[in-house]
Write an enzyme that holds these catalytic residues in place. Structure first.
Site, mmCIF file in Angstrom:
data_model
loop_
_atom_site.group_PDB
_atom_site.id
_atom_site.type_symbol
_atom_site.label_atom_id
_atom_site.label_comp_id
_atom_site.label_asym_id
_atom_site.label_seq_id
_atom_site.Cartn_x
_atom_site.Cartn_y
_atom_site.Cartn_z
ATOM 1 N N ARG A 269 19.823 29.253 77.498
ATOM 2 C CA ARG A 269 18.748 29.616 76.581
ATOM 3 C C ARG A 269 19.488 29.426 75.254
ATOM 4 N NH1 ARG A 269 19.196 34.234 74.104
ATOM 5 N NH2 ARG A 269 19.360 35.907 75.996
ATOM 6 N N HIS A 273 17.265 35.944 72.639
ATOM 7 C CA HIS A 273 16.340 35.996 73.642
ATOM 8 C C HIS A 273 14.800 36.000 73.172
ATOM 9 C CE1 HIS A 273 14.671 38.565 76.995
ATOM 10 N NE2 HIS A 273 13.742 39.339 75.870
ATOM 11 N N TYR A 282 26.368 39.100 71.210
ATOM 12 C CA TYR A 282 26.818 39.433 72.855
ATOM 13 C C TYR A 282 27.040 37.734 73.277
ATOM 14 C CZ TYR A 282 21.790 37.750 73.495
ATOM 15 O OH TYR A 282 20.535 37.198 73.409
HETATM 16 C C1 LIG Z 1 9.786 45.573 84.357
HETATM 17 C C2 LIG Z 1 10.607 45.480 83.139
HETATM 18 N N1 LIG Z 1 11.802 46.060 82.862
HETATM 19 C C3 LIG Z 1 12.370 45.841 81.842
HETATM 20 C C4 LIG Z 1 11.958 44.915 80.776
HETATM 21 C C5 LIG Z 1 12.700 44.608 79.498
HETATM 22 N N2 LIG Z 1 13.126 43.164 79.393
HETATM 23 C C6 LIG Z 1 12.358 42.284 78.838
HETATM 24 S S1 LIG Z 1 13.284 40.808 79.103
HETATM 25 C C7 LIG Z 1 14.370 41.302 79.914
HETATM 26 C C8 LIG Z 1 15.324 40.482 80.530
HETATM 27 C C9 LIG Z 1 14.891 39.496 81.285
HETATM 28 O O1 LIG Z 1 15.909 38.467 81.485
HETATM 29 P P1 LIG Z 1 15.666 37.308 82.763
HETATM 30 O O2 LIG Z 1 14.792 37.730 83.932
HETATM 31 O O3 LIG Z 1 17.112 36.788 82.920
HETATM 32 O O4 LIG Z 1 14.774 36.138 81.839
HETATM 33 P P2 LIG Z 1 14.958 35.818 80.477
HETATM 34 O O5 LIG Z 1 14.475 36.622 79.490
HETATM 35 O O6 LIG Z 1 16.538 35.527 80.121
HETATM 36 O O7 LIG Z 1 14.215 34.406 80.505
HETATM 37 C C10 LIG Z 1 14.054 42.961 79.908
HETATM 38 C C11 LIG Z 1 14.892 43.681 80.880
HETATM 39 C C12 LIG Z 1 10.490 44.229 81.066
HETATM 40 N N3 LIG Z 1 9.927 43.458 80.300
HETATM 41 N N4 LIG Z 1 10.110 44.563 82.294
#
Ligand SMILES: Cc1ncc(C[n+]2csc(CCOP(=O)(O)OP(=O)(O)O)c2C)c(N)n1
Length: 373
Positions: A269, A273, A282
């Protein structure tokens, strides 16, 4: 004005083709990753130009969405920059009757499937509901609770198999989401029932600030596939042709009754985020610069130039279309009517529960007090 999306091809002679090479690694019988294997792809020049157009337009609309967020037209935005090859390549492998189950990260996958970008961005305007018709595009609403869409994809794929519909579900999620129970449950059920679903994990190295080394001690998320009784594949997620090839092989196998596949696309990415995140807290600038040098859009453009498929005229044509699209996003998203917060109670249940009715009454009270003030 004519802005088209999906697989529409830009101008140029049809019918020519080149030998296209794709590479990916399969999970071997011993449970480790096999050596990279090469595959010839059947894509002609018209398809390659379509793919280029979608990649370049995806980058443009993503940049514009970030700009519009900074100017207040969107509440927040989760960028796909750096992940265009993973998203566009995977979607390009679907047939029209197939279904896509994306997350908040996958706006350009949704766009590449043919959904109007203004409708895609309703989510980031704060709409409670999906801005597009899921049935029309065969794209489920982008989910925010991570990994839930994987369960929806397995459910649809199981239903399709029971009905004898020859359709495939593709779901996209991150390496962080891959740690969620929902992802495991979705993959295991799909394996047990041989559901025609492709799980594409975009390993973009971070789940917000958490690096992939905190998600797995193994070298690949794809190594989870044998535990669910399905093939696993690891592919360079910044190489659109390899992503397309690996996902297309998985889609073909699923459609032919061969069950699900887990594909890990290794990518990065490039942006924060979301627009609400400060990624400099980070990760360091050198790491970002290394991945910027491996930009999937520029890489694909260079491949096409080497093949003689991309020239200055096509670049200019797609750039002009991108500017037209960016202008339409600006015109449509600025001054869009503010949503009614009561909308969140619509379409939840056919008959609202007493608890929802109570909450709705509380909100009505707050809104009228605000109105009085
Ligand atoms: C069930 C749930 N737990 C926690 C969150 C908070 N949250 C939002 S994005 C994220 C990280 C997700 O990372 P990844 O799956 O690697 O996807 P990326 O955003 O890097 O595409 C988290 C923990 C959420 N949206 N849903």
């Amino acid at each position: 004005m004519s802005v088209t999306t999906g697989r529409a091809a830009p101008s140029g002679a049809a019918g020519e083709s080149s030998r296209i090479n794709a590479t990916w690694q399969e999970v071997a019988a011993d449970g480790g990753l096999a050596a990279p294997a090469h595959h010839d792809l059947a894509l002609d020049h018209t398809q390659l130009r379509s793919l280029y157009r979608l990649m370049a337009l995806s980058r443009r609309v993503d940049r514009q969405a970030i700009n519009l967020t900074r100017q207040g037209a969107l509440g927040v935005f989760a960028s796909s920059q750096g992940q265009e090859a993973a998203q566009v390549g995977a979607v390009f492998a679907l047939d029209d009757e197939d279904w896509l189950f994306p997350s908040y990260r996958d706006s350009v996958a949704t766009f590449a499937r043919g959904v109007d970008i203004v409708e895609v961005l309703a989510l980031f305007q704060g709409s409670w509901h999906c801005g597009f018709d899921p049935y029309r595009y065969r794209v489920a609403p982008q989910t925010t609770p991570v990994a839930t869409q994987a369960l929806h994809a397995t459910g649809l794929a199981m239903a399709a198999r029971m009905r004898g519909d020859p359709i495939v579900a593709l779901t996209l999620f991150g390496e962080g989401a891959a740690s969620e129970g929902d992802a495991h449950e979705a993959m295991n059920m799909a394996g047990v029932y041989q559901a025609p679903v492709v799980f594409l994990v975009q390993n973009n190295q971070y789940a917000i600030s958490v690096p992939v080394s905190r998600q797995t001690r193994t070298e690949s998320i794809a190594l989870r596939a044998p535990g669910c009784g399905m093939p696993g594949v690891r592919v360079d997620g910044n190489d659109v042709l390899s992503v397309y090839g690996a996902v297309r092989a998985a889609v073909d196998r699923a459609r032919a009754g061969g069950g699900p596949t887990l594909v890990e696309a290794v990518t990065y990415r490039l942006e924060a985020h979301t627009t609400a995140d400060d990624e400099t807290r980070y990760r360091n600038a050198d790491e970002v610069a290394t991945w910027r040098a491996n930009d999937p859009v520029q890489r694909f453009a260079q491949t096409l130039r080497d093949l003689g498929v991309l020239d200055d005229a096509l670049t200019a044509e797609v750039e002009a279309e991108g500017e037209e699209l960016a202008a339409r996003m600006r015109d449509s998203l600025f001054g869009a009517p503010a949503g009614d917060p009561r909308e969140m109670f619509e379409h939840v249940y056919a008959t609202p529960t007493p608890a929802l009715n109570e909450q709705r009454a509380l909100l009505d009270g707050e809104l009228s007090a605000e109105g009085d003030a």
